[in-house]
Design a protein around this motif. Structure first.
Motif, PDB file in Angstrom:
ATOM      1  N   MET A 103       0.842  -1.177   0.000  1.00  0.00           N
ATOM      2  CA  MET A 103       0.000   0.000   0.000  1.00  0.00           C
ATOM      3  C   MET A 103       0.888   1.241   0.000  1.00  0.00           C
ATOM      4  N   GLN A 104       0.672   2.125  -0.944  1.00  0.00           N
ATOM      5  CA  GLN A 104       1.479   3.328  -1.060  1.00  0.00           C
ATOM      6  C   GLN A 104       0.914   4.421  -0.164  1.00  0.00           C
ATOM      7  N   GLN A 105       1.803   5.027   0.630  1.00  0.00           N
ATOM      8  CA  GLN A 105       1.370   6.104   1.506  1.00  0.00           C
ATOM      9  C   GLN A 105       1.393   7.421   0.754  1.00  0.00           C
ATOM     10  N   THR A 106       0.403   8.243   1.024  1.00  0.00           N
ATOM     11  CA  THR A 106       0.337   9.565   0.437  1.00  0.00           C
ATOM     12  C   THR A 106       1.349  10.460   1.131  1.00  0.00           C
ATOM     13  N   LYS A 107       2.100  11.195   0.349  1.00  0.00           N
ATOM     14  CA  LYS A 107       3.047  12.157   0.910  1.00  0.00           C
ATOM     15  C   LYS A 107       2.279  13.403   1.341  1.00  0.00           C
ATOM     16  N   ILE A 108       2.764  14.047   2.392  1.00  0.00           N
ATOM     17  CA  ILE A 108       2.152  15.296   2.819  1.00  0.00           C
ATOM     18  C   ILE A 108       3.119  16.436   2.525  1.00  0.00           C
ATOM     19  N   GLU A 109       2.597  17.625   2.465  1.00  0.00           N
ATOM     20  CA  GLU A 109       3.421  18.805   2.206  1.00  0.00           C
ATOM     21  C   GLU A 109       4.381  19.029   3.367  1.00  0.00           C
ATOM     22  N   ILE A 110       5.508  19.620   3.079  1.00  0.00           N
ATOM     23  CA  ILE A 110       6.521  19.880   4.095  1.00  0.00           C
ATOM     24  C   ILE A 110       5.966  20.773   5.209  1.00  0.00           C
ATOM     25  N   GLU A 111       5.088  21.715   4.850  1.00  0.00           N
ATOM     26  CA  GLU A 111       4.496  22.600   5.856  1.00  0.00           C
ATOM     27  C   GLU A 111       3.651  21.799   6.848  1.00  0.00           C
ATOM     28  N   GLN A 112       2.865  20.845   6.328  1.00  0.00           N
ATOM     29  CA  GLN A 112       2.023  20.031   7.200  1.00  0.00           C
ATOM     30  C   GLN A 112       2.891  19.116   8.068  1.00  0.00           C
ATOM     31  N   ALA A 113       3.914  18.525   7.487  1.00  0.00           N
ATOM     32  CA  ALA A 113       4.816  17.668   8.258  1.00  0.00           C
ATOM     33  C   ALA A 113       5.498  18.472   9.354  1.00  0.00           C
ATOM     34  N   SER A 114       5.918  19.675   9.036  1.00  0.00           N
ATOM     35  CA  SER A 114       6.563  20.547  10.009  1.00  0.00           C
ATOM     36  C   SER A 114       5.614  20.893  11.151  1.00  0.00           C
ATOM     37  N   LEU A 115       4.368  21.210  10.821  1.00  0.00           N
ATOM     38  CA  LEU A 115       3.367  21.538  11.844  1.00  0.00           C
ATOM     39  C   LEU A 115       3.115  20.339  12.754  1.00  0.00           C
ATOM     40  N   VAL A 116       2.935  19.170  12.174  1.00  0.00           N
ATOM     41  CA  VAL A 116       2.683  17.955  12.959  1.00  0.00           C
ATOM     42  C   VAL A 116       3.846  17.688  13.911  1.00  0.00           C
ATOM     43  N   LEU A 117       5.054  17.771  13.391  1.00  0.00           N
ATOM     44  CA  LEU A 117       6.220  17.504  14.226  1.00  0.00           C
ATOM     45  C   LEU A 117       6.390  18.570  15.309  1.00  0.00           C
ATOM     46  N   LYS A 118       6.050  19.812  14.985  1.00  0.00           N
ATOM     47  CA  LYS A 118       6.107  20.880  15.991  1.00  0.00           C
ATOM     48  C   LYS A 118       5.098  20.608  17.100  1.00  0.00           C
ATOM     49  N   LEU A 119       3.879  20.243  16.730  1.00  0.00           N
ATOM     50  CA  LEU A 119       2.851  19.949  17.730  1.00  0.00           C
ATOM     51  C   LEU A 119       3.260  18.765  18.611  1.00  0.00           C
ATOM     52  N   LEU A 120       3.835  17.741  17.981  1.00  0.00           N
ATOM     53  CA  LEU A 120       4.237  16.548  18.727  1.00  0.00           C
ATOM     54  C   LEU A 120       5.533  16.774  19.506  1.00  0.00           C
ATOM     55  N   GLY A 121       6.206  17.881  19.244  1.00  0.00           N
ATOM     56  CA  GLY A 121       7.405  18.227  19.995  1.00  0.00           C
ATOM     57  C   GLY A 121       7.097  18.693  21.406  1.00  0.00           C
ATOM     58  N   ASP A 122       5.832  18.958  21.674  1.00  0.00           N
ATOM     59  CA  ASP A 122       5.399  19.327  23.018  1.00  0.00           C
ATOM     60  C   ASP A 122       5.096  18.051  23.795  1.00  0.00           C
ATOM     61  N   ARG A 123       5.707  17.911  24.949  1.00  0.00           N
ATOM     62  CA  ARG A 123       5.570  16.686  25.754  1.00  0.00           C
ATOM     63  C   ARG A 123       4.115  16.367  26.109  1.00  0.00           C
ATOM     64  N   THR A 124       3.364  17.390  26.476  1.00  0.00           N
ATOM     65  CA  THR A 124       1.959  17.173  26.843  1.00  0.00           C
ATOM     66  C   THR A 124       1.165  16.636  25.658  1.00  0.00           C
ATOM     67  N   ARG A 125       1.312  17.281  24.503  1.00  0.00           N
ATOM     68  CA  ARG A 125       0.545  16.836  23.330  1.00  0.00           C
ATOM     69  C   ARG A 125       0.986  15.460  22.858  1.00  0.00           C
ATOM     70  N   LEU A 126       2.277  15.188  22.939  1.00  0.00           N
ATOM     71  CA  LEU A 126       2.762  13.864  22.553  1.00  0.00           C
ATOM     72  C   LEU A 126       2.190  12.796  23.480  1.00  0.00           C
ATOM     73  N   THR A 127       2.148  13.091  24.769  1.00  0.00           N
ATOM     74  CA  THR A 127       1.570  12.148  25.735  1.00  0.00           C
ATOM     75  C   THR A 127       0.079  11.965  25.480  1.00  0.00           C
ATOM     76  N   MET A 128      -0.615  13.055  25.188  1.00  0.00           N
ATOM     77  CA  MET A 128      -2.048  12.958  24.868  1.00  0.00           C
ATOM     78  C   MET A 128      -2.266  12.041  23.677  1.00  0.00           C
ATOM     79  N   MET A 129      -1.446  12.213  22.643  1.00  0.00           N
ATOM     80  CA  MET A 129      -1.610  11.377  21.455  1.00  0.00           C
ATOM     81  C   MET A 129      -1.316   9.913  21.769  1.00  0.00           C
TER      82      MET A 129
END
Length: 115
Positions: free
Chosen positions: A1-27
């Motif tokens: 199954m081929q995964q859809t690539k996301i835009e660099i801006e979206q990847a950056s936002l996701v990684l920034k959000l997950l860089g917060d310990r609280t949000r990463l723990t929530m996820m």
């Protein structure tokens, strides 16, 4: 199954959000099951508005979705998000939050708040 690539801006936002310990723990907790804000209050040393603010950021980025059940809102991981494969990959490296989930289940906050 081929995964859809996301835009660099979206990847950056996701990684920034997950860089917060609280949000990463929530996820990591939401990976286990859907949760209400009152349940998250049991494991984070912060106010309900602060928890809601973190969830709103995750929701705005499309990482979580909410479902209203009566007057309560339950949050879960949005598996339909374009960024889900990235989220899933990141969460593979995060320890399971069994102790925090046990704390939630033991205190059973949904009985107090009625959700």
């Amino acid at each position: 199954m081929q995964q859809t690539k996301i835009e660099i801006e979206q990847a950056s936002l996701v990684l920034k959000l997950l860089g917060d310990r609280t949000r990463l723990t929530m996820m990591a907790l939401l990976k286990m099951r859907e949760l209400c804000v009152c349940e998250l209050l049991e494991v984070f040393d912060m106010s309900q508005p602060s928890i809601s603010q973190h969830l709103r950021k995750l929701k705005d980025a499309g990482l979580v979705k909410e479902e209203r059940k009566g007057q309560w809102i339950f949050y879960s991981i949005n598996k339909n998000s374009d960024a889900f494969p990235l989220l899933e990959s990141v969460l593979e490296f995060v320890p399971e939050q069994k102790e925090k989930m046990e704390q939630i289940l033991k205190s059973n906050p949904t009985m107090r708040c009625g959700c």
